[in-house]
Every structure is written in C-alpha cells, then in structure tokens.
Design an enzyme around this catalytic site. Structure first.
Site, PDB file in Angstrom:
ATOM      1  N   HIS A 130       0.992  -1.275   0.066  1.00 17.86           N
ATOM      2  CA  HIS A 130       0.056  -0.114  -0.007  1.00 17.86           C
ATOM      3  C   HIS A 130       0.932   1.308  -0.058  1.00 17.86           C
ATOM      4  O   HIS A 130       1.788   1.417   0.799  1.00 17.86           O
ATOM      5  CB  HIS A 130      -0.873   0.087   1.243  1.00 17.86           C
ATOM      6  CG  HIS A 130      -2.047  -0.998   0.999  1.00 17.86           C
ATOM      7  ND1 HIS A 130      -2.992  -0.488   0.314  1.00 17.86           N
ATOM      8  CD2 HIS A 130      -2.504  -1.819   1.708  1.00 17.86           C
ATOM      9  CE1 HIS A 130      -4.247  -1.150   0.396  1.00 17.86           C
ATOM     10  NE2 HIS A 130      -3.826  -2.173   1.103  1.00 17.86           N
ATOM     11  N   CYS A 199       0.838   1.907  -5.786  1.00 16.21           N
ATOM     12  CA  CYS A 199      -0.213   2.716  -6.579  1.00 16.21           C
ATOM     13  C   CYS A 199       0.404   4.282  -6.767  1.00 16.21           C
ATOM     14  O   CYS A 199       1.239   4.821  -6.131  1.00 16.21           O
ATOM     15  CB  CYS A 199      -1.698   2.745  -6.153  1.00 16.21           C
ATOM     16  SG  CYS A 199      -1.674   3.616  -4.652  1.00 16.21           S
ATOM     17  N   ARG A 208       0.769   2.731 -11.508  1.00 15.97           N
ATOM     18  CA  ARG A 208       1.405   2.076 -10.893  1.00 15.97           C
ATOM     19  C   ARG A 208       2.929   2.679 -10.735  1.00 15.97           C
ATOM     20  O   ARG A 208       3.501   2.924 -11.684  1.00 15.97           O
ATOM     21  CB  ARG A 208       1.580   0.724 -11.053  1.00 15.97           C
ATOM     22  CG  ARG A 208       0.088  -0.281 -11.034  1.00 15.97           C
ATOM     23  CD  ARG A 208      -0.475  -0.117  -9.668  1.00 15.97           C
ATOM     24  NE  ARG A 208      -1.663  -0.955  -9.700  1.00 15.97           N
ATOM     25  CZ  ARG A 208      -2.724  -0.280  -9.838  1.00 15.97           C
ATOM     26  NH1 ARG A 208      -2.871   0.979 -10.000  1.00 15.97           N
ATOM     27  NH2 ARG A 208      -4.054  -1.143  -9.884  1.00 15.97           N
TER      28      ARG A 208
END
Lengths: 231, 65
Positions: A130, A199, A208
């Site tokens: 994340h 991301c 990405r």
C-alpha cells in the site's frame, strides 16, 4: 413543509457526520489497526524462527551428503515468511512480507506475487504494498533511488538487493514488470531480481510505480546484520 | 400520519428520539451517548471495512488479482 426542511437538514447532518467518520477511519484508523497487525505478523515470524532455529542444526547432519538441498516448502498463502527493511524509507522501517496479493493479505503487510520467484532465487521476487492507508508502508516510494538497499530476511539468511531502476510509472495492466526478466527495467539476462509495486498517484489507482533491484549479496543471520542495516 | 414517525411538526428525528428516551435529562444524555458510541462502533467494525475496498487505495498490484 417545515417537516421536510427539518428532515432533509437532519439527514444532511447525519450523512456529513458519517463521511467525516469514514475519512477518520481511512486516514487514521486503518493505520492504527495495520500497525498492530504488522507488529503481530513480525512477532509471529520471529517466534517461528526462534523455534525452528534449534532443531535443524542437529537433524541436518544425517542428510548433509545428499546431492542437492531439499526443495523448500512453498510459502503458505496469506502467511508471513520474511521481513523487509528499506533504510531509505526510515532506519526503523520494517514490514512483514506475506504470500499472495489478496486485499485481506495486503492489510497485514506487503504481498508477494504468488506466481513469482522465491526470495533470493533465480527469477523475479515481486512484492506489492500500500502507498496510502493501512499503515502507509510505501508512502515514500518515490524517494527510492538507484543504489538503495532493500534488505530481506527469511529467518536464516539476509538478502541484500540493490535498486537499479528508480520509480518507474506504468499502467495497471502492465504485468510484464514482474516477469522473470522484466524488459522495461533494462535487464537482459536471467538473474535474481526484485520488483516492488505500489499505486500512483498517492491516493489514486490510475497508474503503478515500480522499482527493480538485483540481488547484491547474501549472508547467514548468524553473521549479523548486513552492511546496509548498520548505522 | 406522514412518511416518518416524527411527522408531528414539533421537532426533527433527533428530537423525536430524545422525547422517546426514558428518564431524566441526565439519563437521556447518557443513553444518547451510548447510542452514538454503538453507531460509531458498528460503522468502524462492519460498515467501513466493507466500504473501504470499494475505494481505489487498494489497487497496488499490476495484475489485479
């Protein structure tokens, strides 16, 4: 008429409060929860390693002469198997790496793409994490530079990877970036590579960010922490 | 009667809840607080974890597993 106005305004207040609470949840509470869960995962790993580090020393002697070491057991899905350190993201930055990239797995740490190589093996060891929410593990991802160390341990060995190509922006469908020999990275020969994905933009999902590294050195945990983690 | 139970022109739904709580002002305030805590708990424990993956922050992989 008055009742309608009052009901609508009360509904607005209610919805507004729920939205504010949701923002608090996403920005703050997922981080609190994830930090706790990640610490638990790391503790779990260290317990496992502490337990398994004693028996193999005696048991291994009888099978020491076999031609090749036995094939290691596959990583268990959704379970932690390594700890990653990236000094550039903070001297104390360390996160558990779990097998698989399911949504639930990524809440507990970084996720290893199940189809990619094992840690330290030939091929591409690819890991997703994340950028924001759930502890923000890869928040400072764009600060990674060529030459930065990515250090992993599986309890028996330290693996030091060196980044070769800094944050590379691509589209989500570009699955070639986790190929055994990722072409856009500039690697031409098979080798022991590492790919990190997260991301981009920070709060979005349109792109990405990727970095690639190659295996620079390994050393047994008994030899102490690798160069890159010493201050 | 209208569409909502608090359709009596006096005050809104929060006022309606308040009027239906038993006890003195202090008891009512305590019950209200407990209700608010319960609602926040349900939201954080069940509703938000369900809603959060619908937002884009979870897409960090390149193969959309």
């Amino acid at each position: 008429m008055r009742v309608i106005v009052r009901t609508v305004s009360e509904l607005c207040i209610t919805v507004g409060s729920v939205i504010v609470l949701f923002v608090v949840y996403v920005l703050f509470w997922t981080g609190v929860k994830a930090d706790g869960v990640m610490d638990d995962q790391i503790e779990l790993l260290q317990e496992q390693w502490a337990r398994s580090s004693t028996p193999p020393a005696g048991a291994g002697s009888s099978t020491a002469n076999t031609a090749s070491p036995p094939k290691p057991a596959p990583y268990a899905k959704g379970k932690p198997f390594a700890i990653m350190h990236i000094p550039r993201l903070g001297f104390t930055w360390n996160k558990p790496v779990l097998e698989g990239t399911a949504t639930g797995t990524l809440k507990k740490g970084l996720g290893h793409y199940a189809e990619t190589a094992r840690l330290g093996q030939k091929g591409n060891f690819a890991v997703a994490g994340h950028r924001r929410t759930y502890g923000d593990p890869f928040k400072d991802f764009p600060r990674l530079r060529r030459g930065d160390a990515v250090v992993l341990t599986d309890g028996t060995t330290w693996f030091t990877y060196r980044i070769d190509k800094g944050p590379y922006k691509t589209v989500p469908s570009d699955i070639e970036v986790i190929d055994p020999v990722p072409r856009t990275s500039g690697y031409t020969r098979p080798g022991r590579y590492l790919t990190l994905t997260t991301c981009e933009p920070e709060w979005g999902h349109s792109h990405r960010l990727i970095v690639w590294a190659h295996l620079d050195s390994t050393q047994p945990v008994e030899a102490g922490k690798p160069e890159a983690l010493r201050r | 009667m209208g569409l909502v139970p608090w359709y009596d022109g006096r005050d809104g739904m929060y006022g309606w809840i308040w009027r239906h709580l038993p006890g003195s002002t202090w008891v009512r305030a305590l019950i209200s607080l407990a209700l608010v805590v319960a609602v926040v708990y349900v939201l954080f424990q069940y509703v938000f974890p369900w809603a959060e993956p619908l937002l884009p922050f979870n897409d960090v992989t390149v193969d959309n597993q």
